[in-house]
Design a protein around this motif. Structure first.
Motif, mmCIF file in Angstrom:
data_model
loop_
_atom_site.group_PDB
_atom_site.id
_atom_site.type_symbol
_atom_site.label_atom_id
_atom_site.label_comp_id
_atom_site.label_asym_id
_atom_site.label_seq_id
_atom_site.Cartn_x
_atom_site.Cartn_y
_atom_site.Cartn_z
ATOM 1 N N ASP A 129 -40.069 -28.426 -36.574
ATOM 2 C CA ASP A 129 -40.235 -29.747 -37.171
ATOM 3 C C ASP A 129 -41.196 -29.624 -38.344
ATOM 4 N N PRO A 130 -40.820 -30.080 -39.554
ATOM 5 C CA PRO A 130 -41.667 -29.887 -40.733
ATOM 6 C C PRO A 130 -42.978 -30.661 -40.693
ATOM 7 N N VAL A 131 -43.109 -31.609 -39.776
ATOM 8 C CA VAL A 131 -44.344 -32.387 -39.672
ATOM 9 C C VAL A 131 -45.255 -31.846 -38.572
ATOM 10 N N THR A 132 -44.676 -31.587 -37.397
ATOM 11 C CA THR A 132 -45.487 -31.143 -36.257
ATOM 12 C C THR A 132 -45.557 -29.632 -36.115
ATOM 13 N N CYS B 17 -47.222 -23.027 -44.102
ATOM 14 C CA CYS B 17 -45.941 -23.580 -44.572
ATOM 15 C C CYS B 17 -45.745 -25.004 -44.065
ATOM 16 N N VAL B 18 -46.099 -25.234 -42.794
ATOM 17 C CA VAL B 18 -45.968 -26.572 -42.214
ATOM 18 C C VAL B 18 -46.995 -27.517 -42.831
ATOM 19 N N HIS B 19 -48.236 -27.029 -42.993
ATOM 20 C CA HIS B 19 -49.275 -27.865 -43.601
ATOM 21 C C HIS B 19 -48.876 -28.267 -45.025
ATOM 22 N N GLY B 20 -48.332 -27.308 -45.788
ATOM 23 C CA GLY B 20 -47.908 -27.605 -47.153
ATOM 24 C C GLY B 20 -46.776 -28.610 -47.180
ATOM 25 N N SER B 21 -45.803 -28.420 -46.292
ATOM 26 C CA SER B 21 -44.673 -29.344 -46.211
ATOM 27 C C SER B 21 -45.139 -30.756 -45.876
#
Length: 417
Positions: A325-328, A286-290
């Motif tokens: 955090d959507p990036v980290t 989910c984070v990687h996709g975001s």
């Protein structure tokens, strides 16, 4: 002459509107409705040329994508969509649309029940007999690509005069619809290119995860659009706002699991149950996709980011990745153990809540390497059971309202054999 000038100004305005639509399915439906409007036709169908497997032989056919009928639609309860059977036609001279595709020439039929004796095609009576609808005048126009290849056929039915009487399509109608088809081609080719690029991304994901197929993502996107449209209608959203969001939603929904390309094959293709550590790694998709949409350039990027990030959150807060955090991927709100607190209720963006529902429904209905498809009764019982825990209760209610349309989408995008 003044009347024609007004019509062609309308065509220019329509051309501008069509060019703004990104999703191919939404565009096909809009092209059909606008084609009918410009020549005041009561009904119609749009076909797309596809290569299908016919008993082991690859064959070009016309596949019906959308059908519209104002007379029958007006007999339905408010908000209920017309449901139709999905079928394909050979490209030959036996049917009106097939002949139009074969010759790539416009076909104007004054009376379907009294065809001239010298034409090779015939009119199938089945639809009229089943529906009680009387087809009289038919205008079939080919959709020819800029390089001469056939994209599909628009077949419109029953022209009406100013008093509502069914009349033949005129030569002026032929000119208008031909001009319309030429203008629509550019928008259709652009949308096809967008769809092709997205499906190539999906194929990359499919190399890693066999569940992530083109038909799966097309179905999930279609379900999401149906659910959103009813949700927005309930709230009285304007047609312009509704159409724009739905167009973005359908495209963004196809990319919901694109982050799985960052997950190890050892985990992604594991046939058995994940260990807690493996499950934790899987959740990071989910984070990687975001992160792929982190440098947002448009409303489509923003929606794609929201969906990729939140489509595994649960209404009751038990989903993942939670408040990170959507990036980290690092927690920004966590419990005493350091585990991220899950988003819940309307903290989860609407698009994420919708795609969560659509994704699970399709997974339950579909064959996987580790399971057979569930029966329909069991699937629907499970969906109801998860209302208020996994899913937004209002969206579950809407899901059941639009279930006939959702089943139709499964017909449009069936599982490959």
């Amino acid at each position: 002459m003044a009347g024609n000038e007004a019509v062609f100004k309308t065509l220019i305005d329509i051309d501008s509107e069509l060019s703004q639509i990104q999703d191919l399915d939404i565009l096909l439906e809009r092209v059909l409705s606008e084609a009918r409007k410009v020549v005041n036709a009561d009904a119609g169908t749009i076909y797309v040329k596809e290569i299908l497997d016919d008993e082991g032989i690859k064959t070009e056919k016309l596949v019906m994508r959308y059908s519209q009928n104002d007379t029958i639609q007006n007999e339905l309860p408010p908000g209920q969509k017309l449901i139709y059977s999905v079928f394909s036609l050979p490209i030959n001279d036996k049917t009106i649309s097939g002949y139009c595709a074969l010759t790539q020439q416009l076909v104007n039929v004054r009376d379907a029940y009294n065809l001239p004796p010298d034409v090779p095609y015939s009119f199938g009576l089945n639809y009229d007999q089943i529906s009680g609808y009387k087809t009289t005048s038919i205008l079939a126009v080919p959709l020819k690509g800029t390089e001469g290849g056939l994209l599909g056929v628009i077949q419109i039915i029953n022209a009406k005069d100013k008093d509502g009487n069914v009349v033949p399509f005129s030569q002026n109608d032929e000119t208008i619809i031909t001009h319309f088809a030429v203008n629509a081609i550019a928008a259709l080719q652009k949308a096809q290119l967008t769809r092709t690029m997205i499906l190539r991304m999906i194929k990359m994901a499919e190399l890693r995860d066999p569940k992530e197929t083109g038909t799966h993502v097309n179905r999930v996107a279609g379900y999401a659009a149906e659910i959103y449209d009813r949700w927005a209608t309930r709230r009285g959203e304007s047609e312009e706002r509704r159409n724009k969001f739905k167009d973005n939603l359908r495209t963004a929904s196809m990319l919901h699991d694109v982050g799985k390309v960052a997950i190890s094959d050892t985990i992604l293709k594991k046939p058995g149950k994940f260990t807690p550590e493996e499950y934790s790694i899987m959740q990071t998709h989910c984070v990687h996709g975001s992160a792929l949409f982190g440098d947002s350039q448009s409303s489509l990027d923003s929606l794609s980011r929201d969906i990729a990030f939140t489509h595994h959150e649960n209404w009751d807060g038990t989903g993942y990745p939670g408040k990170v955090d959507p990036v980290t991927g690092m927690p920004v709100d966590f419990d005493d153990t350091g585990k991220p607190i899950g988003k819940k209720g309307e903290e989860i963006p609407l698009a994420g809540r919708i795609v969560a529902l659509a994704d699970v429904y399709d997974a339950l209905c579909s064959r996987r390497v580790y399971k057979e498809p569930w029966g329909e009764e069991d699937v629907l019982m499970e969906m109801r059971k998860m209302s208020g825990s996994k899913f937004d209760p209002e969206l579950i209610e809407i899901f059941f309202e639009v279930l006939p349309g959702i089943k139709q989408i499964r017909q449009l995008y069936p599982e490959a054999d």
